[in-house]
Design a protein around this motif. Structure first.
Motif, PDB file in Angstrom:
ATOM      1  N   LEU A  94       1.737 -35.891 -15.881  1.00 16.58           N
ATOM      2  CA  LEU A  94       3.065 -36.269 -15.396  1.00 16.58           C
ATOM      3  C   LEU A  94       4.156 -35.747 -16.326  1.00 16.58           C
ATOM      4  O   LEU A  94       5.157 -35.180 -15.873  1.00 16.58           O
ATOM      5  N   LEU A  95       3.948 -35.893 -17.631  1.00 23.51           N
ATOM      6  CA  LEU A  95       4.924 -35.418 -18.610  1.00 23.51           C
ATOM      7  C   LEU A  95       5.104 -33.901 -18.528  1.00 23.51           C
ATOM      8  O   LEU A  95       6.239 -33.398 -18.480  1.00 23.51           O
ATOM      9  N   PHE A  96       3.971 -33.150 -18.492  1.00 20.20           N
ATOM     10  CA  PHE A  96       4.083 -31.700 -18.426  1.00 20.20           C
ATOM     11  C   PHE A  96       4.667 -31.242 -17.093  1.00 20.20           C
ATOM     12  O   PHE A  96       5.382 -30.242 -17.040  1.00 20.20           O
ATOM     13  N   ALA A  97       4.390 -31.965 -16.015  1.00 23.34           N
ATOM     14  CA  ALA A  97       4.985 -31.609 -14.725  1.00 23.34           C
ATOM     15  C   ALA A  97       6.495 -31.804 -14.761  1.00 23.34           C
ATOM     16  O   ALA A  97       7.257 -30.951 -14.285  1.00 23.34           O
ATOM     17  N   ILE A  98       6.954 -32.918 -15.337  1.00 23.60           N
ATOM     18  CA  ILE A  98       8.396 -33.163 -15.443  1.00 23.60           C
ATOM     19  C   ILE A  98       9.056 -32.123 -16.337  1.00 23.60           C
ATOM     20  O   ILE A  98      10.109 -31.565 -15.998  1.00 23.60           O
ATOM     21  N   LEU A  99       8.440 -31.829 -17.487  1.00 22.57           N
ATOM     22  CA  LEU A  99       9.014 -30.821 -18.384  1.00 22.57           C
ATOM     23  C   LEU A  99       9.040 -29.436 -17.746  1.00 22.57           C
ATOM     24  O   LEU A  99      10.016 -28.693 -17.898  1.00 22.57           O
ATOM     25  N   SER A 100       7.978 -29.086 -17.019  1.00 23.75           N
ATOM     26  CA  SER A 100       7.962 -27.789 -16.330  1.00 23.75           C
ATOM     27  C   SER A 100       9.039 -27.720 -15.274  1.00 23.75           C
ATOM     28  O   SER A 100       9.743 -26.702 -15.141  1.00 23.75           O
ATOM     29  N   CYS A 101       9.188 -28.783 -14.499  1.00 23.32           N
ATOM     30  CA  CYS A 101      10.219 -28.818 -13.461  1.00 23.32           C
ATOM     31  C   CYS A 101      11.608 -28.681 -14.075  1.00 23.32           C
ATOM     32  O   CYS A 101      12.441 -27.911 -13.589  1.00 23.32           O
ATOM     33  N   LEU A 102      11.863 -29.430 -15.155  1.00 19.35           N
ATOM     34  CA  LEU A 102      13.162 -29.328 -15.818  1.00 19.35           C
ATOM     35  C   LEU A 102      13.411 -27.938 -16.365  1.00 19.35           C
ATOM     36  O   LEU A 102      14.518 -27.399 -16.259  1.00 19.35           O
ATOM     37  N   ILE A 152      16.248 -26.303 -14.283  1.00 17.21           N
ATOM     38  CA  ILE A 152      17.508 -26.644 -14.956  1.00 17.21           C
ATOM     39  C   ILE A 152      17.750 -25.766 -16.180  1.00 17.21           C
ATOM     40  O   ILE A 152      18.763 -25.083 -16.273  1.00 17.21           O
ATOM     41  N   VAL A 153      16.828 -25.771 -17.145  1.00 11.37           N
ATOM     42  CA  VAL A 153      17.048 -25.061 -18.403  1.00 11.37           C
ATOM     43  C   VAL A 153      17.111 -23.553 -18.187  1.00 11.37           C
ATOM     44  O   VAL A 153      18.023 -22.881 -18.693  1.00 11.37           O
ATOM     45  N   GLY A 154      16.146 -23.006 -17.436  1.00 17.29           N
ATOM     46  CA  GLY A 154      16.133 -21.558 -17.195  1.00 17.29           C
ATOM     47  C   GLY A 154      17.379 -21.050 -16.491  1.00 17.29           C
ATOM     48  O   GLY A 154      18.060 -20.133 -16.993  1.00 17.29           O
ATOM     49  N   PRO A 155      17.730 -21.612 -15.328  1.00 20.59           N
ATOM     50  CA  PRO A 155      18.951 -21.128 -14.651  1.00 20.59           C
ATOM     51  C   PRO A 155      20.217 -21.349 -15.468  1.00 20.59           C
ATOM     52  O   PRO A 155      21.100 -20.479 -15.479  1.00 20.59           O
TER      53      PRO A 155
END
Length: 188
Positions: free
Chosen positions: A128-136, A140-143
């Motif tokens: 769950l943590l890695f999924a949330i961090l990947s999604c963010l 968000i961070v990349g764009p």
């Protein structure tokens, strides 16, 4: 309902309780069979997936190599790393052999019990943590970092011009001035 009888899938495991100091048995380079390693059954050998998609998948568990990068090399603890008797004091051979066997069995089974209790919840929380961090990171961070880099391209160009006109000549001339010095060490 499938019921399993005790004798159907039982597998014999030989436990060697001989003195561990007899190293002449394993001089050919083979490692002795330990209590917790059992040979895979015929069904497990035949249950190997041969699909090329499964072979290249990152999610397929590595059953034979569970620590391929050697992350947990510090946890390879043996009986001799924990308990050692000096030459001057010795317990009976059978006490030493049974202590060794009980140490190994308790270490393995306590690890298995703790793993059963903690591995699944920790795996779910980590996933769950890695999924949330990947999604963010992906959404968000990349764009946002690309937008900032696109908007700040003029600043990058200005900074490279300032470095090329002011800083580089100053440091080059300081290097040439200091390059003329030489130090000679002499013993008195």
């Amino acid at each position: 309902m499938n019921t399993m009888m005790k004798g159907e899938d039982s597998e014999e495991v030989e436990i060697d309780l001989e003195d561990s100091s007899d190293s002449d048995e394993f001089d050919n380079g083979e490692e002795p069979e330990t209590l917790w390693r059992a040979h895979p059954s015929l069904e497990e050998k035949e249950d190997i997936h041969t699909s090329t998609m499964v072979e290249i998948s990152d999610t397929k568990p590595l059953i034979n190599v569970r620590d391929p990068r050697g992350i947990n090399d510090c946890l390879k603890v043996t009986f001799e790393d924990v308990i050692a008797e000096p030459v001057s004091l010795r317990s009976g051979d059978r006490v030493w052999i049974w202590s060794h066997a009980l140490f190994e069995v308790s270490r393995v089974w306590i690890y298995r019990v703790v793993t059963v209790l903690l591995a699944i919840p920790i795996s779910i929380i980590s996933g769950l943590l890695f999924a949330i961090l990947s999604c963010l990171h992906i959404w968000i961070v990349g764009p946002c970092s690309h937008c900032v880099l696109i908007g700040a391209h003029w600043l990058q160009s200005l900074w490279s011009i300032v470095l090329g006109i002011v800083v580089r000549p100053f440091l080059t001339s300081a290097g040439r001035c200091c390059g003329g010095f030489s130090v000679h060490l002499a013993r008195e």
